[in-house]
Design a protein around this motif. Structure first.
Motif, PDB file in Angstrom:
ATOM      1  N   PRO A  45       0.797  -1.234   0.000  1.00 56.06           N
ATOM      2  CA  PRO A  45       0.000   0.000   0.000  1.00 56.06           C
ATOM      3  C   PRO A  45       0.826   1.278   0.000  1.00 56.06           C
ATOM      4  O   PRO A  45       0.314   2.350  -0.324  1.00 56.06           O
ATOM      5  CB  PRO A  45      -0.838  -0.126   1.284  1.00 56.06           C
ATOM      6  N   LYS A  46       2.110   1.182   0.363  1.00 57.75           N
ATOM      7  CA  LYS A  46       2.965   2.366   0.400  1.00 57.75           C
ATOM      8  C   LYS A  46       3.668   2.625  -0.929  1.00 57.75           C
ATOM      9  O   LYS A  46       4.400   3.602  -1.071  1.00 57.75           O
ATOM     10  CB  LYS A  46       3.994   2.224   1.515  1.00 57.75           C
ATOM     11  N   ALA A  47       3.467   1.755  -1.895  1.00 52.75           N
ATOM     12  CA  ALA A  47       4.095   1.955  -3.204  1.00 52.75           C
ATOM     13  C   ALA A  47       3.543   3.216  -3.857  1.00 52.75           C
ATOM     14  O   ALA A  47       2.356   3.518  -3.736  1.00 52.75           O
ATOM     15  CB  ALA A  47       3.837   0.757  -4.106  1.00 52.75           C
ATOM     16  N   PRO A  48       4.378   3.985  -4.538  1.00 52.29           N
ATOM     17  CA  PRO A  48       3.892   5.198  -5.201  1.00 52.29           C
ATOM     18  C   PRO A  48       2.962   4.858  -6.360  1.00 52.29           C
ATOM     19  O   PRO A  48       3.092   3.808  -6.992  1.00 52.29           O
ATOM     20  CB  PRO A  48       5.176   5.869  -5.699  1.00 52.29           C
ATOM     21  N   ALA A  49       2.018   5.753  -6.609  1.00 52.28           N
ATOM     22  CA  ALA A  49       1.066   5.523  -7.699  1.00 52.28           C
ATOM     23  C   ALA A  49       1.772   5.541  -9.046  1.00 52.28           C
ATOM     24  O   ALA A  49       1.524   4.707  -9.908  1.00 52.28           O
ATOM     25  CB  ALA A  49      -0.029   6.575  -7.647  1.00 52.28           C
ATOM     26  N   ALA A  50       2.650   6.522  -9.231  1.00 54.01           N
ATOM     27  CA  ALA A  50       3.409   6.627 -10.475  1.00 54.01           C
ATOM     28  C   ALA A  50       4.822   6.115 -10.228  1.00 54.01           C
ATOM     29  O   ALA A  50       5.533   6.625  -9.364  1.00 54.01           O
ATOM     30  CB  ALA A  50       3.441   8.073 -10.946  1.00 54.01           C
ATOM     31  N   THR A  51       5.227   5.105 -10.956  1.00 56.49           N
ATOM     32  CA  THR A  51       6.549   4.511 -10.742  1.00 56.49           C
ATOM     33  C   THR A  51       7.078   3.935 -12.042  1.00 56.49           C
ATOM     34  O   THR A  51       6.315   3.644 -12.964  1.00 56.49           O
ATOM     35  CB  THR A  51       6.481   3.396  -9.682  1.00 56.49           C
ATOM     36  N   ASP A  52       8.378   3.817 -12.120  1.00 58.13           N
ATOM     37  CA  ASP A  52       8.998   3.173 -13.275  1.00 58.13           C
ATOM     38  C   ASP A  52       9.923   2.049 -12.816  1.00 58.13           C
ATOM     39  O   ASP A  52      10.861   1.666 -13.511  1.00 58.13           O
ATOM     40  CB  ASP A  52       9.765   4.187 -14.131  1.00 58.13           C
ATOM     41  N   VAL A  53       9.639   1.501 -11.618  1.00 57.12           N
ATOM     42  CA  VAL A  53      10.479   0.452 -11.043  1.00 57.12           C
ATOM     43  C   VAL A  53      10.112  -0.902 -11.647  1.00 57.12           C
ATOM     44  O   VAL A  53       8.986  -1.381 -11.467  1.00 57.12           O
ATOM     45  CB  VAL A  53      10.325   0.393  -9.507  1.00 57.12           C
ATOM     46  N   ASP A  57      13.686  -5.601 -10.505  1.00 54.58           N
ATOM     47  CA  ASP A  57      14.490  -4.793  -9.587  1.00 54.58           C
ATOM     48  C   ASP A  57      13.862  -4.780  -8.200  1.00 54.58           C
ATOM     49  O   ASP A  57      14.562  -4.853  -7.182  1.00 54.58           O
ATOM     50  CB  ASP A  57      14.620  -3.362 -10.111  1.00 54.58           C
ATOM     51  N   MET A  58      12.528  -4.682  -8.153  1.00 51.12           N
ATOM     52  CA  MET A  58      11.830  -4.701  -6.868  1.00 51.12           C
ATOM     53  C   MET A  58      12.066  -6.022  -6.146  1.00 51.12           C
ATOM     54  O   MET A  58      12.355  -6.043  -4.942  1.00 51.12           O
ATOM     55  CB  MET A  58      10.334  -4.479  -7.091  1.00 51.12           C
ATOM     56  N   ARG A 129       1.469  -4.060 -19.288  1.00 51.35           N
ATOM     57  CA  ARG A 129       1.039  -2.675 -19.435  1.00 51.35           C
ATOM     58  C   ARG A 129       1.124  -1.992 -18.074  1.00 51.35           C
ATOM     59  O   ARG A 129       0.919  -2.624 -17.034  1.00 51.35           O
ATOM     60  CB  ARG A 129      -0.380  -2.592 -19.991  1.00 51.35           C
ATOM     61  N   THR A 130       1.415  -0.708 -18.079  1.00 52.17           N
ATOM     62  CA  THR A 130       1.590   0.037 -16.836  1.00 52.17           C
ATOM     63  C   THR A 130       0.253   0.567 -16.347  1.00 52.17           C
ATOM     64  O   THR A 130      -0.216   1.635 -16.787  1.00 52.17           O
ATOM     65  CB  THR A 130       2.582   1.197 -17.034  1.00 52.17           C
ATOM     66  N   LEU A 131      -0.377  -0.167 -15.441  1.00 55.07           N
ATOM     67  CA  LEU A 131      -1.693   0.235 -14.944  1.00 55.07           C
ATOM     68  C   LEU A 131      -1.619   1.433 -14.008  1.00 55.07           C
ATOM     69  O   LEU A 131      -2.656   1.997 -13.642  1.00 55.07           O
ATOM     70  CB  LEU A 131      -2.361  -0.951 -14.253  1.00 55.07           C
ATOM     71  N   GLY A 132      -0.413   1.830 -13.626  1.00 57.57           N
ATOM     72  CA  GLY A 132      -0.267   3.057 -12.855  1.00 57.57           C
ATOM     73  C   GLY A 132      -0.455   4.300 -13.711  1.00 57.57           C
ATOM     74  O   GLY A 132      -0.602   5.410 -13.186  1.00 57.57           O
ATOM     75  N   ASP A 133      -0.468   4.129 -15.019  1.00 59.28           N
ATOM     76  CA  ASP A 133      -0.727   5.224 -15.953  1.00 59.28           C
ATOM     77  C   ASP A 133      -2.247   5.381 -16.060  1.00 59.28           C
ATOM     78  O   ASP A 133      -2.940   4.461 -16.506  1.00 59.28           O
ATOM     79  CB  ASP A 133      -0.134   4.872 -17.323  1.00 59.28           C
TER      80      ASP A 133
END
Length: 234
Positions: A45-53, A57-58, A129-133
């Motif tokens: 839940p603490k992960a940022p909404a917008a990320t490129d990680v 790597d995580m 696909r980047t669902l944070g977008d």
């Protein structure tokens, strides 16, 4: 009979476990009398909404392993996914899933929750696909049947369905769920992890016959929790 499934779109064993549960349900003689409800659970839940990680790597950071070791871990999960006929890519992005869960509650209100969840899983794991977008998220939800106006309303209002997501997470904690996927039949029989389809069929039969206690099913199964995603046999 009602089956509640706590899961997170970022959880590979939830993706695999959903397919296995549906196979078990299809083999259950009383399947037409089963209501399936998907519940929210955030692994990070603490992960940022917008990320490129990148996920690799995580995983390397989370487990304290090399990237090559993280790739090997993902390869084992990919093999399990392939066994269920699921495509699986490891070049996806790790990010926050709160907005996805809010949209899933909206989808439930419109009778398209399962379709939207499948679309989210497919976009994340099969298509990377980047669902944070927000644009990708909107396109995916609308494409799966959630009305565009409702999708836009929810995404524009951070409070929309937030309480419903949080209520699901409190219920999971009260039931003792520390990882997902977590399946509960009529609030009296619990199954932890992405168990084989036959385990789900047997659980449904048992619950239908005699109403079992809330206990975990036997056998090893993949599960994701605060410490990451475990692969059976490791």
């Amino acid at each position: 009979m009602r089956v509640e499934i706590w899961s997170d779109i970022a959880c590979p064993w939830c993706y695999i476990g959903k397919a296995r549960f549906e196979a078990g349900l299809a083999a259950f003689a009383h399947r037409d009398g089963v209501e399936v409800v998907h519940r929210s659970f955030e692994l990070d839940p603490k992960a940022p909404a917008a990320t490129d990680v990148p996920v690799l790597d995580m995983l390397a950071t989370k487990y304290g392993v090399s990237r090559a070791q993280a790739e090997a871990m993902e390869a084992r999960v990919a093999e399990a996914a392939a066994g269920e006929g699921l495509d699986y890519r490891s070049d996806r992005i790790h990010g926050n899933t709160f907005d996805l869960h809010r949209l899933l509650h909206a989808a439930a209100a419109h009778g398209v929750q399962n379709a939207v969840l499948d679309a989210f899983y497919r976009a994340n794991f099969a298509e990377a696909r980047t669902l944070g977008d927000p644009t990708v998220l909107r396109e995916t939800a609308v494409g799966a049947g959630l009305p565009a106006e409702e999708t836009d309303r929810v995404l524009a209002d951070p409070g929309a369905y937030a309480q419903e997501v949080q209520a699901d997470e409190r219920a999971a904690a009260e039931l003792g769920a520390t990882g997902v996927p977590f399946f509960v039949i009529d609030r009296r029989y619990g199954i932890s992890g992405g168990q084989p389809a036959e385990v789900f069929r047997q659980a449904l039969e048992r619950a239908h016959a005699d109403g079992a206690e809330l206990i975990p099913a036997g056998g090893e199964a993949g599960v994701c929790g605060d410490d990451g995603c475990a692969v059976p046999g490791e």
